[in-house]
Design a protein around this motif. Structure first.
Motif, PDB file in Angstrom:
ATOM      1  N   ARG A   3      -4.769  22.550  18.054  1.00 12.76           N
ATOM      2  CA  ARG A   3      -5.035  23.817  17.390  1.00 12.76           C
ATOM      3  C   ARG A   3      -4.489  24.907  18.301  1.00 12.76           C
ATOM      4  O   ARG A   3      -4.694  24.865  19.510  1.00 12.76           O
ATOM      5  N   ARG A  21     -11.601  19.543  21.576  1.00 13.73           N
ATOM      6  CA  ARG A  21     -12.680  19.173  22.503  1.00 13.73           C
ATOM      7  C   ARG A  21     -12.429  19.647  23.934  1.00 13.73           C
ATOM      8  O   ARG A  21     -13.235  19.398  24.823  1.00 13.73           O
TER       9      ARG A  21
ATOM     10  N   ALA B   5     -13.579  13.030  20.397  1.00 14.53           N
ATOM     11  CA  ALA B   5     -12.725  13.929  19.613  1.00 14.53           C
ATOM     12  C   ALA B   5     -13.381  14.246  18.269  1.00 14.53           C
ATOM     13  O   ALA B   5     -14.160  13.455  17.736  1.00 14.53           O
ATOM     14  N   PHE B   6     -13.090  15.422  17.757  1.00 15.11           N
ATOM     15  CA  PHE B   6     -13.634  15.840  16.460  1.00 15.11           C
ATOM     16  C   PHE B   6     -12.628  16.759  15.786  1.00 15.11           C
ATOM     17  O   PHE B   6     -11.714  17.272  16.439  1.00 15.11           O
ATOM     18  N   GLU B   7     -12.827  16.947  14.504  1.00  8.98           N
ATOM     19  CA  GLU B   7     -12.014  17.925  13.783  1.00  8.98           C
ATOM     20  C   GLU B   7     -12.776  19.239  13.770  1.00  8.98           C
ATOM     21  O   GLU B   7     -13.991  19.239  13.545  1.00  8.98           O
ATOM     22  N   TYR B   8     -12.079  20.319  14.021  1.00 12.83           N
ATOM     23  CA  TYR B   8     -12.732  21.608  14.239  1.00 12.83           C
ATOM     24  C   TYR B   8     -12.424  22.577  13.098  1.00 12.83           C
ATOM     25  O   TYR B   8     -11.272  22.713  12.689  1.00 12.83           O
ATOM     26  N   ARG B  10     -13.307  26.646  11.722  1.00 13.55           N
ATOM     27  CA  ARG B  10     -13.885  27.930  12.079  1.00 13.55           C
ATOM     28  C   ARG B  10     -13.911  28.835  10.842  1.00 13.55           C
ATOM     29  O   ARG B  10     -13.051  29.717  10.664  1.00 13.55           O
ATOM     30  N   LEU B  31     -21.863  24.409  14.845  1.00 11.81           N
ATOM     31  CA  LEU B  31     -21.840  24.937  16.209  1.00 11.81           C
ATOM     32  C   LEU B  31     -22.226  26.411  16.149  1.00 11.81           C
ATOM     33  O   LEU B  31     -21.563  27.208  15.500  1.00 11.81           O
ATOM     34  N   ALA B  32     -23.332  26.753  16.814  1.00 12.62           N
ATOM     35  CA  ALA B  32     -23.737  28.162  16.874  1.00 12.62           C
ATOM     36  C   ALA B  32     -23.382  28.666  18.267  1.00 12.62           C
ATOM     37  O   ALA B  32     -22.215  28.872  18.576  1.00 12.62           O
ATOM     38  N   GLY B  33     -24.366  28.796  19.174  1.00 13.72           N
ATOM     39  CA  GLY B  33     -24.049  29.205  20.543  1.00 13.72           C
ATOM     40  C   GLY B  33     -23.568  28.033  21.391  1.00 13.72           C
ATOM     41  O   GLY B  33     -22.939  28.206  22.428  1.00 13.72           O
ATOM     42  N   GLY B  34     -23.893  26.830  20.934  1.00 14.16           N
ATOM     43  CA  GLY B  34     -23.383  25.633  21.601  1.00 14.16           C
ATOM     44  C   GLY B  34     -24.138  25.202  22.845  1.00 14.16           C
ATOM     45  O   GLY B  34     -23.788  24.203  23.460  1.00 14.16           O
ATOM     46  N   ILE B  38     -23.329  21.406  22.766  1.00 11.99           N
ATOM     47  CA  ILE B  38     -22.196  20.990  23.614  1.00 11.99           C
ATOM     48  C   ILE B  38     -22.664  20.081  24.759  1.00 11.99           C
ATOM     49  O   ILE B  38     -22.040  19.040  24.998  1.00 11.99           O
ATOM     50  N   LEU B  51     -16.745  19.446  13.394  1.00 11.80           N
ATOM     51  CA  LEU B  51     -17.528  20.516  14.011  1.00 11.80           C
ATOM     52  C   LEU B  51     -17.225  21.811  13.264  1.00 11.80           C
ATOM     53  O   LEU B  51     -16.064  22.225  13.169  1.00 11.80           O
ATOM     54  N   ASP B  53     -17.755  25.571  13.347  1.00 14.73           N
ATOM     55  CA  ASP B  53     -18.122  26.641  14.272  1.00 14.73           C
ATOM     56  C   ASP B  53     -18.511  27.887  13.468  1.00 14.73           C
ATOM     57  O   ASP B  53     -17.700  28.443  12.733  1.00 14.73           O
TER      58      ASP B  53
END
Lengths: 163, 287
Positions: A3, A21, B5-8, B10, B31-34, B38, B51, B53
């Motif tokens: 990304r 990550r 690993a994850f797909e993100y 936003r 995911l908020a403040g993490g 995390i 994930l 965000d």
């Protein structure tokens, strides 16, 4: 699956493709090459990895680089101007605010946020302001004095400017 | 300490976030403040494939007055609760609680919604949310519902939220007349998490008799709880030292305290009793 992120670090713009990550601290150190930000506990307790994200002190080990997309970041490398130490750095030097130095970059950036929110902090406020930063040399007394030194120096500088 | 690993994603607004969550349900994490998620991902205790965000969903960050209630968006950061002038005046229990969370860096990132939805048994907010009798608004693609604080915490790290729901808002009552509040805690030194945290909302009648009281306790059991026995013992009583001490002695009644390397179950129960007394005394002094 990369990304693309764009960040401004110490006034310089960067654009990189990163894995989601990737933690911000690893991005700063391994991708951008700014190794002044240290990795300590990696569990958001010790504060060694503290940087400023849009002016707020954060623990860069507990943030993904992708979360910082579009942000302004300041690391310890961005503090001195034209070879002149920042008053907080000078305070750590003058007041022996470090022994091994490992916690120092994070400690200084936590102090930077503290002084920006509270320019003339009491000892109690200073101790509370650096609550998120651990010094394993236990040199807190000198660190508090270093931050007091910086507050005083900045106060004098403000006075000189307003005259 | 590298997460899997994850797909993100936003999203920039709530409906986009809801659509993503509806699609991926419990394969996704919000995911908020993490600052809870995390660390869990780094230890691989959480391995979400997706994930989502919420950092870009600005509409969830606000503190608003609404008649005799206050509305707090789920993405409101601890530092913004801590420094909110309207909350300091109208719901000081929340500013006081936010002030005791973690440290400055943690408070810059952590959010009220994230903390509540994570339901850490040692988090600070749950005690205050219970004592205030807060209501929590959960939204999904299908619609929305309000969940009472007491129904929200189900067990350790488990809430009443469905996999496709997002906690979007916390509604708390403004401080009433002749009412005092307090949040006190004994923190585990290294982490700042509560070994025992007690939040109190106390209302007295004009003669100083306890008209109503609510006591929320965190850190002691697998989920934060209301110390009903303390409340029942105090309601209708004059608030002298012995009444407060007698009532506080019931703070761990019917509770199965947690035990770990930081504190035994017996010690946690002891803390609940002692700090309930101190919290009630402090709440009374603040009226």
């Amino acid at each position: 699956m990369g990304r693309t992120i764009e960040v401004t670090i110490n006034g310089t713009r960067y654009r990189h493709e990163v894995e989601p990550r990737l933690l911000l601290v690893h991005y700063l150190r391994d991708v951008v090459g700014l190794t002044g930000t240290h990795i300590g506990c990696e569990t958001s307790l010790c504060g060694a990895c503290t940087v400023l994200l849009n002016g707020a002190a954060v623990k860069s080990c507990t943030l993904f680089a992708v979360q910082a997309d579009g942000a302004e970041i300041m690391t310890i490398e961005g503090l001195a101007e034209d070879g002149q130490l920042h008053p907080i750095q000078e305070g750590f030097w003058q007041k022996h605010g470090l022994q091994c130095g490992y916690c120092t970059p994070g400690m200084i950036l936590a102090a930077y946020q503290l002084l920006s929110r509270s320019p003339d902090p009491s000892e109690e406020e200073i101790r509370r302001g650096i609550e998120g930063n651990l010094c394993r040399c236990t040199g807190y007394q000198h660190i508090v004095e270093a931050i007091r030194y910086a507050a005083e120096k900045q106060r004098v500088a403000r006075g000189a400017r307003s005259e | 300490m590298i997460p899997t690993a994850f797909e993100y994603f936003r999203p920039t607004n709530l409906s986009e976030a809801l659509a993503l969550l509806e699609q991926y349900k419990d394969e996704a994490k919000l995911l908020a403040g993490g600052h809870s998620l995390i660390p869990m991902m780094k230890l691989r205790l959480a391995q979400p494939q997706y994930l989502i965000d919420l950092g870009g969903v600005k509409e969830l960050s606000y503190i608003r007055e609404s008649g005799d209630h206050l509305l707090i968006g789920a993405m409101t950061r601890h530092v913004d609760v801590e420094t909110s002038e309207v909350l300091r005046q109208r719901c000081p229990l929340l500013t006081e609680t936010a002030r005791r969370i973690g440290d400055a860096q943690v408070r810059n990132m952590g959010t009220i919604g994230g903390s509540l939805a994570h339901a850490d048994p040692a988090a600070d907010y749950p005690a205050a949310i219970l004592a205030l009798g807060a209501e929590l608004r959960a939204v999904s693609i299908q619609g929305e519902r309000w969940i009472r604080a007491e129904d929200f915490f189900v067990d350790m790290l488990t809430t009443a939220l469905a996999p496709e729901e997002i906690l979007v808002e916390v509604k708390v009552p403004a401080l009433g007349p002749r009412t005092g509040t307090a949040y006190v805690k004994v923190a585990q030194k290294a982490s700042g998490f509560a070994l025992c945290g007690v939040a109190v909302v106390l209302t007295v009648d004009p003669n100083g008799v306890c008209q109503d009281v609510a006591v929320g306790v965190t850190g002691v059991a697998s989920k934060a709880y209301r110390a009903r026995a303390v409340e029942d013992a105090l309601r209708g009583r004059a608030l002298d030292a012995s009444a407060i001490a007698d009532a506080s002695a019931k703070a761990a009644e019917g509770v199965d305290p947690l035990e770990d390397l930081h504190a035994s179950a017996e010690y946690r129960a002891h803390l609940a009793r002692v700090w309930s007394r101190r919290a009630i005394e402090q709440a009374r002094a603040s009226i």
